[in-house]
Design a protein around this motif. Structure first.
Motif, short mmCIF file in Angstrom:
data_model
loop_
_atom_site.label_atom_id
_atom_site.label_comp_id
_atom_site.label_asym_id
_atom_site.label_seq_id
_atom_site.Cartn_x
_atom_site.Cartn_y
_atom_site.Cartn_z
N ARG A 280 0.84 -1.21 0.00
CA ARG A 280 0.00 0.00 0.00
C ARG A 280 0.87 1.25 0.00
N ARG A 281 1.96 1.21 0.80
CA ARG A 281 2.88 2.35 0.81
C ARG A 281 3.54 2.52 -0.56
N TYR A 282 3.92 1.40 -1.19
CA TYR A 282 4.50 1.50 -2.54
C TYR A 282 3.54 2.18 -3.49
N PHE A 283 2.25 1.82 -3.41
CA PHE A 283 1.27 2.44 -4.29
C PHE A 283 1.08 3.92 -3.97
N GLU A 284 1.19 4.31 -2.70
CA GLU A 284 1.12 5.74 -2.35
C GLU A 284 2.30 6.47 -3.00
N GLU A 285 3.48 5.86 -2.94
CA GLU A 285 4.66 6.48 -3.57
C GLU A 285 4.55 6.45 -5.09
N TYR A 286 3.87 5.47 -5.61
CA TYR A 286 3.61 5.37 -7.04
C TYR A 286 2.84 6.61 -7.48
N ASP A 287 1.80 6.95 -6.71
CA ASP A 287 0.97 8.11 -7.04
C ASP A 287 1.75 9.42 -6.96
N LYS A 288 2.85 9.43 -6.20
CA LYS A 288 3.68 10.62 -6.06
C LYS A 288 4.89 10.59 -7.01
N ASN A 289 4.93 9.63 -7.93
CA ASN A 289 6.04 9.47 -8.89
C ASN A 289 7.38 9.19 -8.24
N ILE A 290 7.36 8.60 -7.04
CA ILE A 290 8.60 8.21 -6.38
C ILE A 290 9.06 6.86 -6.89
N GLN A 291 8.11 5.99 -7.17
CA GLN A 291 8.47 4.69 -7.72
C GLN A 291 7.38 4.18 -8.65
N ARG A 292 7.74 3.12 -9.38
CA ARG A 292 6.82 2.46 -10.30
C ARG A 292 6.83 0.98 -10.01
N GLY A 293 5.69 0.36 -10.15
CA GLY A 293 5.58 -1.08 -10.02
C GLY A 293 5.31 -1.69 -11.38
N LEU A 294 5.92 -2.82 -11.63
CA LEU A 294 5.69 -3.56 -12.87
C LEU A 294 5.14 -4.93 -12.54
N VAL A 295 4.30 -5.43 -13.42
CA VAL A 295 3.72 -6.76 -13.29
C VAL A 295 3.99 -7.52 -14.58
N ALA A 296 4.44 -8.77 -14.43
CA ALA A 296 4.53 -9.68 -15.58
C ALA A 296 3.18 -10.38 -15.64
N ASP A 297 2.49 -10.22 -16.75
CA ASP A 297 1.12 -10.70 -16.90
C ASP A 297 1.08 -11.84 -17.93
N PHE A 298 0.58 -12.98 -17.49
CA PHE A 298 0.43 -14.14 -18.37
C PHE A 298 -1.06 -14.47 -18.45
N ASN A 299 -1.64 -14.18 -19.61
CA ASN A 299 -3.04 -14.53 -19.84
C ASN A 299 -3.97 -13.92 -18.78
N GLY A 300 -3.68 -12.67 -18.38
CA GLY A 300 -4.51 -11.99 -17.40
C GLY A 300 -4.17 -12.28 -15.96
N ASN A 301 -3.10 -13.02 -15.72
CA ASN A 301 -2.69 -13.38 -14.36
C ASN A 301 -1.29 -12.82 -14.07
N ALA A 302 -1.16 -12.19 -12.91
CA ALA A 302 0.15 -11.68 -12.49
C ALA A 302 1.03 -12.86 -12.10
N ILE A 303 2.19 -12.97 -12.74
CA ILE A 303 3.12 -14.07 -12.45
C ILE A 303 4.46 -13.55 -11.92
N GLY A 304 4.63 -12.23 -11.93
CA GLY A 304 5.87 -11.64 -11.44
C GLY A 304 5.66 -10.17 -11.15
N GLN A 305 6.54 -9.62 -10.31
CA GLN A 305 6.47 -8.18 -10.01
C GLN A 305 7.87 -7.64 -9.77
N LEU A 306 7.99 -6.35 -9.96
CA LEU A 306 9.23 -5.62 -9.70
C LEU A 306 8.82 -4.20 -9.35
N TRP A 307 9.51 -3.63 -8.38
CA TRP A 307 9.29 -2.23 -8.02
C TRP A 307 10.57 -1.46 -8.30
N LEU A 308 10.41 -0.24 -8.79
CA LEU A 308 11.53 0.59 -9.22
C LEU A 308 11.42 1.95 -8.54
N ARG A 309 12.34 2.22 -7.62
CA ARG A 309 12.38 3.51 -6.92
C ARG A 309 13.16 4.48 -7.80
#
Length: 175
Positions: A49-78
């Motif tokens: 939730r904190r990551y998403f708050e920082e996402y909204d402030k352009n402090i970091q971005r989250g990435l999702v690896a999506d396979f057929n509509g399902n999240a199979i991986g994630q990475l966060w980038l500060r």
């Protein structure tokens, strides 16, 4: 899709479905939390939730690896508010929380996430990617070294016993 005869006489089905790298969305919160495993779900939900708050402030971005509509991986980038020792005088984007579901490991998903993060970092004027790895995680350090990351900083503090590695952002893939 192809169906082949395996050496043991069984049939093997190959499904040709791409894995797409996309930006994380608030509605991914539950599945991204579960991706870390069953221990500490409440704490991990709070952290995401904190990551998403920082996402909204352009402090970091989250990435999702999506396979057929399902999240199979994630990475966060500060992208900002990075510790000076990690930046080490460079324009660094800090990669963290890289997780790929076990059944999708060794298929290039993590590298796809890293390369996508590199593109975002370069677009934001960053010249280098950095990642912190738990010292005992030699397999991860070998993988990052394979992608050109080099060890440059080590610390033992409240975050743990960490080895930091970095590399220049990847050059853009040819069109």
């Amino acid at each position: 899709m192809t169906i082949d005869l395996a050496p043991d006489g069984t049939r093997q089905v190959t499904i040709d479905v791409p894995v797409t790298m996309r930006l994380a969305r608030q509605k991914d919160l539950g599945v991204l939390t579960k991706m870390w495993g069953p221990v500490g779900m409440a704490e991990r939900t709070r952290v995401l939730r904190r990551y998403f708050e920082e996402y909204d402030k352009n402090i970091q971005r989250g990435l999702v690896a999506d396979f057929n509509g399902n999240a199979i991986g994630q990475l966060w980038l500060r992208l900002s508010f990075i510790e000076p020792a990690i930046e080490d005088g460079l324009a660094v984007a800090y990669v963290h929380t890289l997780v790929v579901l076990p059944e999708f490991r060794r298929l290039g998903v993590a590298e796809g996430l890293i390369r996508t993060a590199s593109t975002i970092a370069a677009d934001r004027g960053r010249t280098h990617l950095a990642i912190g790895v738990d010292r005992p995680n030699e397999a991860a350090r070998r993988l990052y070294a394979k992608w050109g990351f080099e060890r440059y900083y080590e610390t033992f503090d409240l975050r743990g016993d960490l080895v930091f590695m970095r590399r220049a952002v990847f050059e853009s893939d040819p069109v």
